[in-house]
Design an enzyme around this catalytic site. Structure first.
Site, PDB file in Angstrom:
ATOM      1  N   ARG A   1       4.403  -1.305  -7.640  1.00 59.32           N
ATOM      2  CA  ARG A   1       4.056  -2.637  -8.124  1.00 59.32           C
ATOM      3  C   ARG A   1       4.681  -2.926  -9.482  1.00 59.32           C
ATOM      4  O   ARG A   1       3.988  -3.246 -10.446  1.00 59.32           O
ATOM      5  CB  ARG A   1       2.540  -2.735  -8.192  1.00 59.32           C
ATOM      6  N   CYS A   2       6.008  -2.802  -9.533  1.00 66.76           N
ATOM      7  CA  CYS A   2       6.671  -2.694 -10.826  1.00 66.76           C
ATOM      8  C   CYS A   2       7.730  -3.741 -11.084  1.00 66.76           C
ATOM      9  O   CYS A   2       8.231  -3.828 -12.201  1.00 66.76           O
ATOM     10  CB  CYS A   2       7.358  -1.347 -10.883  1.00 66.76           C
TER      11      CYS A   2
ATOM     12  N   GLU B   1       3.205  -8.615  -8.252  1.00 62.52           N
ATOM     13  CA  GLU B   1       3.240  -7.497  -9.193  1.00 62.52           C
ATOM     14  C   GLU B   1       2.756  -7.860 -10.589  1.00 62.52           C
ATOM     15  O   GLU B   1       2.525  -6.972 -11.415  1.00 62.52           O
ATOM     16  CB  GLU B   1       4.662  -6.923  -9.247  1.00 62.52           C
TER      17      GLU B   1
ATOM     18  N   GLN C   1       8.828  -1.088   4.229  1.00 65.99           N
ATOM     19  CA  GLN C   1       8.757  -2.375   3.535  1.00 65.99           C
ATOM     20  C   GLN C   1      10.027  -3.195   3.762  1.00 65.99           C
ATOM     21  O   GLN C   1      10.098  -4.342   3.311  1.00 65.99           O
ATOM     22  CB  GLN C   1       8.555  -2.158   2.027  1.00 65.99           C
TER      23      GLN C   1
HETATM   24  N1  MCN Z   1       1.548 -16.297  -3.094  1.00 63.05           N
HETATM   25  C1  MCN Z   1       1.068 -17.576  -3.128  1.00 63.05           C
HETATM   26  N2  MCN Z   1       1.585 -18.471  -4.025  1.00 63.05           N
HETATM   27  C2  MCN Z   1       2.548 -18.104  -4.904  1.00 63.05           C
HETATM   28  C3  MCN Z   1       3.033 -16.785  -4.891  1.00 63.05           C
HETATM   29  C4  MCN Z   1       2.525 -15.901  -3.951  1.00 63.05           C
HETATM   30  O1  MCN Z   1       0.167 -17.913  -2.355  1.00 63.05           O
HETATM   31  N3  MCN Z   1       3.049 -18.977  -5.766  1.00 63.05           N
HETATM   32  C5  MCN Z   1       1.092 -15.362  -2.055  1.00 63.05           C
HETATM   33  C6  MCN Z   1       2.221 -15.077  -1.084  1.00 63.05           C
HETATM   34  O2  MCN Z   1       2.332 -16.035  -0.112  1.00 63.05           O
HETATM   35  C7  MCN Z   1       1.868 -13.713  -0.558  1.00 63.05           C
HETATM   36  C8  MCN Z   1       1.231 -13.053  -1.779  1.00 63.05           C
HETATM   37  O3  MCN Z   1       0.792 -14.110  -2.632  1.00 63.05           O
HETATM   38  O4  MCN Z   1       0.957 -13.812   0.502  1.00 63.05           O
HETATM   39  C9  MCN Z   1       2.227 -12.163  -2.550  1.00 63.05           C
HETATM   40  O5  MCN Z   1       3.424 -12.864  -2.657  1.00 63.05           O
HETATM   41  P1  MCN Z   1       4.690 -12.424  -3.548  1.00 63.05           P
HETATM   42  O6  MCN Z   1       4.345 -12.509  -4.958  1.00 63.05           O
HETATM   43  O7  MCN Z   1       5.832 -13.203  -3.034  1.00 63.05           O
HETATM   44  O8  MCN Z   1       4.895 -10.875  -3.244  1.00 63.05           O
HETATM   45  P2  MCN Z   1       5.363 -10.192  -1.884  1.00 63.05           P
HETATM   46  O9  MCN Z   1       4.705 -10.841  -0.765  1.00 63.05           O
HETATM   47  O10 MCN Z   1       6.824 -10.014  -1.878  1.00 63.05           O
HETATM   48  O11 MCN Z   1       4.653  -8.784  -2.025  1.00 63.05           O
HETATM   49  C10 MCN Z   1       5.245  -7.729  -2.740  1.00 63.05           C
HETATM   50  C11 MCN Z   1       4.391  -7.281  -3.881  1.00 63.05           C
HETATM   51  C12 MCN Z   1       4.832  -5.930  -4.305  1.00 63.05           C
HETATM   52  S1  MCN Z   1       6.464  -5.726  -4.695  1.00 63.05           S
HETATM   53  C13 MCN Z   1       3.979  -4.866  -4.319  1.00 63.05           C
HETATM   54  S2  MCN Z   1       4.578  -3.398  -4.908  1.00 63.05           S
HETATM   55  C14 MCN Z   1       2.630  -5.011  -3.849  1.00 63.05           C
HETATM   56  C15 MCN Z   1       2.121  -6.403  -3.934  1.00 63.05           C
HETATM   57  O12 MCN Z   1       3.019  -7.274  -3.449  1.00 63.05           O
HETATM   58  N4  MCN Z   1       2.242  -4.279  -2.779  1.00 63.05           N
HETATM   59  C16 MCN Z   1       1.066  -4.637  -2.138  1.00 63.05           C
HETATM   60  N5  MCN Z   1       0.847  -6.589  -3.512  1.00 63.05           N
HETATM   61  C17 MCN Z   1       0.331  -5.804  -2.527  1.00 63.05           C
HETATM   62  N6  MCN Z   1      -0.831  -6.133  -1.911  1.00 63.05           N
HETATM   63  C18 MCN Z   1      -1.267  -5.371  -0.894  1.00 63.05           C
HETATM   64  N7  MCN Z   1      -2.433  -5.708  -0.297  1.00 63.05           N
HETATM   65  N8  MCN Z   1      -0.576  -4.287  -0.443  1.00 63.05           N
HETATM   66  C19 MCN Z   1       0.574  -3.900  -1.038  1.00 63.05           C
HETATM   67  O13 MCN Z   1       1.238  -2.856  -0.586  1.00 63.05           O
HETATM   68 CU1  CUM Z   2       8.276  -1.896  -7.609  1.00 62.26          CU
HETATM   69  S1  CUM Z   2       6.944  -1.649  -6.136  1.00 62.26           S
HETATM   70 MO1  CUM Z   2       7.045  -3.362  -5.080  1.00 62.26          MO
HETATM   71  O1  CUM Z   2       8.569  -3.805  -5.590  1.00 62.26           O
HETATM   72  O2  CUM Z   2       7.330  -2.870  -3.543  1.00 62.26           O
END
Ligand code: MCN
Ligand code: CUM
Length: 798
Positions: free
Chosen positions: A378-379, A752, A231
């Site tokens: 996912r925390c 998350e 990641q």
């Molecule tokens: N998004 C959006 N508009 C926003 C916020 C987010 O369209 N205002 C979209 C983003 O562009 C992105 C998605 O939603 O495509 C998730 O965005 P974001 O909240 O920024 O999270 P991350 O991309 O950093 O993803 C990490 C988060 C975490 S920490 C875990 S744990 C988790 C999760 O995402 N693991 C996942 N969702 C998951 N989903 C899948 N399919 N697989 C994982 O391993």
């Molecule tokens: Cu705490 S699980 Mo996500 O932050 O990859």
């Protein structure tokens, strides 16, 4: 950092039909996934590739007297058998954890948890490697294990970490936050206080794809290429280099398609180090891929917090103080994956969505003979635990005061005009409108109707009780800022690099890495929005440290808050250069060039017909660039966020509890989320659905269990239950939009939120069904037998 026109507003602009902000663009990556063309680590096959199988300890706590590898070496096709001694010769016997502890790569002296890595067999194929592993003979002297944090802290508990000079017991650290004295005063003066003890059980992220790697040492270039389930490829490159001594520019980490991470793929695992060492020594590529039970039993677990929560309030339900005390099980090593300066992650956001006067939290962490880990799943770095604590406690208080749980929340919410809001434990909330989200959820759920139905069932002594649970959570995501958040010393900024080609399409490279979140689509949408390009004309690349800009990776829902911001800023830099090229082309002063977000065109102020598209400008940048400019059209941004973002939401769950069987049925599941400005509503919806499913898994079935000997009894999919489509109800989602004031496109993270927010809503619902008989808490996972026991205790069983 704000755009001159206030930035994109999905309500107003709605993507302009080019796939910008707010459009539910179909995921670009899905074409390869649904046609079987994904490329995961285990799909990678290299000529001459060997396979690694790890020999694991059947005991949780045991001294190793001897390891006999001779019979394994006799197996046809076995190339090498590695033990700690072999690794020590290359100074690879131990590795640092993300929390600065030192973990054995292969056990040197003493096994500290069941299934710990003891030896590694390298062979021509996986089956031979497995045969070889069965022939490694280990002489163990079994020791007494300690499994729970409570037992580990007993005075006569066996010492787990006896190799550490300064470690006299199993205690790792104490940590506290807030003003103890002020909080105690508030409690003493309060009309009402409530307290409840609750366990957030040990969970595992259990991604469909387990962890693994293909390591490939090239003796011709003195360079190692590692295809890794990662990641955070760049951070892993730095750590790989530090551990192995191979200079960082000679380490290439490639994170190809990832079959789910959920936090499990943030830490570095012994298998990676063993495979890398084997490749260097044998000068052949080596693949190591976990089996399911290896994944669940040994890699980063989540939660395992024993919490006491207390609230102090007035008679009319105004919450004055929050107090909490936690006992944390960290397993055999302190290997928590979280920003280094936060010993309990972001657990100290436990005052949640409420404006409270004083708060105090304390925590003790202990070593046990269980797998190391913590935080993952996912925390948002233990916001899950914090939200569970406060949202459960608000329900406990509502019951004590005989108040409606929606009403009590309303009375305590931080109000919209109080933002930016500094919480009693020092968090700086960016924006929020909690009541609006709750009202929307209440309306969608037809709350009053179910309250009425609940009363009716109680009056009729019905077989099935109705329970309604609410959770109005606040999340904190988007680490940095770099000054306060780092992983193993590396500041948590992120990056974007945009290159527009002569023909007007572009490649965006980012420092974060998708594991299923849809970045190849949503990050392209940010560029489409900011440059007036069509989303189809933008390719997103990530996960290759040789070509992508340095970033800290995807976890803590930080991709949108940090790399999303970097992308917008980089795009605006490109736009600025495009303006200057346009000025030259259109023979106007640069100040007179305007960019129209709607049409995506650059035109001379007051003369809309004198305009250029980004494609025309790109052509100029390469084919006809003005003498005053560098050729080309590209920009890079490294973004260190000024603050985190605080998404929030209100979830309402209606359950039917069967008094005869203890079974819980979901009648309604309403989720209203606010993640600021929305990039792709369809992707968000998918994130919410997945996260709610995992919240149901958490509340109803998932648990990594151990027996008193430290045997992991919840270490496979027969015993570690994941929810399937059968257990998942119909989710009803809604949203509000409260932009983040400091984010360039007003977006907050969302990945998350549903897993963080939903478990307390579910537990609150089940408790609510029995509340009239005095039940104040039911522990997770709420399996039918456990629910039935609680029914029986309340005298409600049939
Ligand atoms: N998004 C959006 N508009 C926003 C916020 C987010 O369209 N205002 C979209 C983003 O562009 C992105 C998605 O939603 O495509 C998730 O965005 P974001 O909240 O920024 O999270 P991350 O991309 O950093 O993803 C990490 C988060 C975490 S920490 C875990 S744990 C988790 C999760 O995402 N693991 C996942 N969702 C998951 N989903 C899948 N399919 N697989 C994982 O391993
Ligand atoms: Cu705490 S699980 Mo996500 O932050 O990859």
């Amino acid at each position: 950092q704000h755009d001159e026109d206030g930035g994109p507003d999905p309500e107003k602009h709605c993507g302009h039909g080019r796939g910008g902000m707010g459009e539910g663009v179909k995921r670009k990556e899905d074409k390869r996934f649904i046609t079987g063309r994904g490329n995961y680590v285990d799909d990678i096959k290299k000529p001459g590739m060997l396979h690694c199988e790890i020999v694991r300890s059947p005991h949780a706590h045991a001294r190793i007297n001897e390891i006999d590898t001779s019979r394994a070496m006799e197996v046809d096709g076995v190339v090498a058998v590695l033990t700690a001694e072999d690794l020590a010769a290359h100074e690879l016997a131990t590795m640092p954890t993300l929390m600065d502890d030192t973990q054995d790569v292969l056990v040197n002296d003493k096994v500290k948890f069941q299934s710990q890595e003891v030896a590694a067999v390298i062979a021509e194929d996986r089956y031979v490697a497995k045969d070889g592993a069965e022939k490694v003979a280990v002489d163990y002297e079994v020791l007494d294990p300690v499994v729970t944090a409570e037992d580990a802290l007993e005075a006569d508990a066996p010492l787990i970490r006896d190799e550490l000079d300064d470690q006299e017991d199993n205690h790792i650290f104490d940590w506290d936050v807030g003003d103890k004295e002020a909080t105690d005063k508030v409690f003493e003066a309060a009309d009402v206080t409530v307290s409840e003890q609750m366990e957030y059980q040990r969970l595992h992220p259990a991604p469909i794809e387990t962890c693994g790697c293909v390591t490939d040492w090239d003796p011709g270039k003195d360079k190692i290429t590692v295809h890794l389930t990662s990641q955070a490829p760049h951070a892993h490159r730095t750590l790989f280099s530090q551990v192995s001594g191979i200079p960082e520019h000679k380490v290439r980490i490639v994170s190809p398609d990832i079959g789910g991470g959920f936090g499990n793929k943030v830490p570095i695992y012994p298998g990676y180090v063993v495979a890398a060492a084997a490749s260097v020594v044998l000068e052949r590529p080596v693949k190591w891929m976990e089996e399911r039970s290896e994944n669940i039993q040994t890699t980063g677990f989540a939660r395992d917090y024993d919490m006491t929560g207390e609230l102090a309030a007035t008679e009319d339900g105004i919450i004055k103080g929050v107090r909490t005390d936690v006992l944390a099980n960290h397993g055999a090593y302190n290997a928590v994956a979280q920003p280094s300066k936060f010993p309990a992650g972001f657990f100290n956001i436990f005052t949640g969505s409420y404006d409270v006067e004083a708060a105090y939290g304390s925590l003790t962490a202990a070593f046990t003979n269980t797998a190391p880990g913590g935080v993952a799943y996912r925390c948002s770095f233990r916001v899950t635990e914090a939200v569970y604590l406060i949202e459960r406690m608000v329900k406990v208080l509502a019951q004590e005061l005989d108040m409606d749980p929606a009403e009590i929340r309303r009375r305590n919410f931080i109000q919209p005009e109080q933002f930016p809001y500094e919480s009693a434990t020092g968090w700086n909330y960016d924006s929020g409108d909690y009541e609006k989200a709750l009202d929307k959820a209440l309306e969608m759920a037809d709350y009053d109707h179910y309250r009425e139905e609940q009363r009716r069932r109680i009056e009729n002594d019905a077989d099935k009780l109705i329970g309604i649970g609410i959770s109005s959570f606040t999340e904190v995501v988007g680490a940095g800022p770099g000054k306060s958040c780092d992983i193993a010393g590396i500041e948590m900024f992120d990056s974007a690099d945009i290159r527009v080609n002569p023909t007007g399409n572009a490649v965006l490279r980012v420092g974060v890495q998708t594991q299923g979140q849809g970045h190849e689509t949503t990050f392209a949408q940010i560029v489409a929005e900011e440059l007036g390009m069509d989303v189809e004309n933008i390719t997103v690349e990530h996960g290759d440290t040789d070509t992508d800009p340095y970033g800290l990776g995807t976890y803590g829902s930080r991709s949108t808050p940090v790399a999303g911001a970097a992308t917008a800023v980089a795009a605006r830099k490109v736009r600025d250069k495009a303006k200057s090229i346009a000025a030259n082309e259109l023979e106007a002063a640069e100040e007179d060039i305007e960019w129209d977000r709607g049409s995506g065109e650059f035109h001379v102020a007051g003369a809309p017909d004198r305009s250029l598209t980004i494609t025309e400008i790109a052509a100029s940048a390469y084919m006809n660039h003005p003498g005053s400019e560098e050729p080309g059209l590209e920009a890079v941004n490294y973004y260190d966020p000024p603050e985190m973002t605080y998404p929030f939401g209100s979830y309402i769950v209606v359950v039917e509890v069967d008094r005869e069987t203890g079974e819980v049925d979901f009648e309604r599941f309403v989720a209203v989320d606010d993640c600021g400005n929305r990039i792709n509503p369809m992707v968000i919806e998918g994130q919410i659905h997945g996260g709610l499913a995992q919240g149901i898994g958490t509340a109803m079935m998932e648990h990594v269990t151990y027996d008193e000997n430290g045997n992991c009894t919840g270490g496979d999919f027969m015993n570690y239950l994941l929810p399937t489509a059968n257990e998942i109800p119909n989710f009803e989602t809604g949203y509000t939009v409260t932009p983040s004031p400091h984010h360039p496109i007003g977006a907050k993270g969302v990945g998350e939120s549903p897993t963080v927010g939903s478990p307390p809503a579910i537990v609150n619902a089940v408790v609510d069904a029995m509340a009239h008989a005095g039940t104040t808490h039911v522990e997770m996972p709420m399996t039918p037998d456990r629910v039935w026991e609680n029914l029986a205790e309340a005298g409600l069983e049939r």
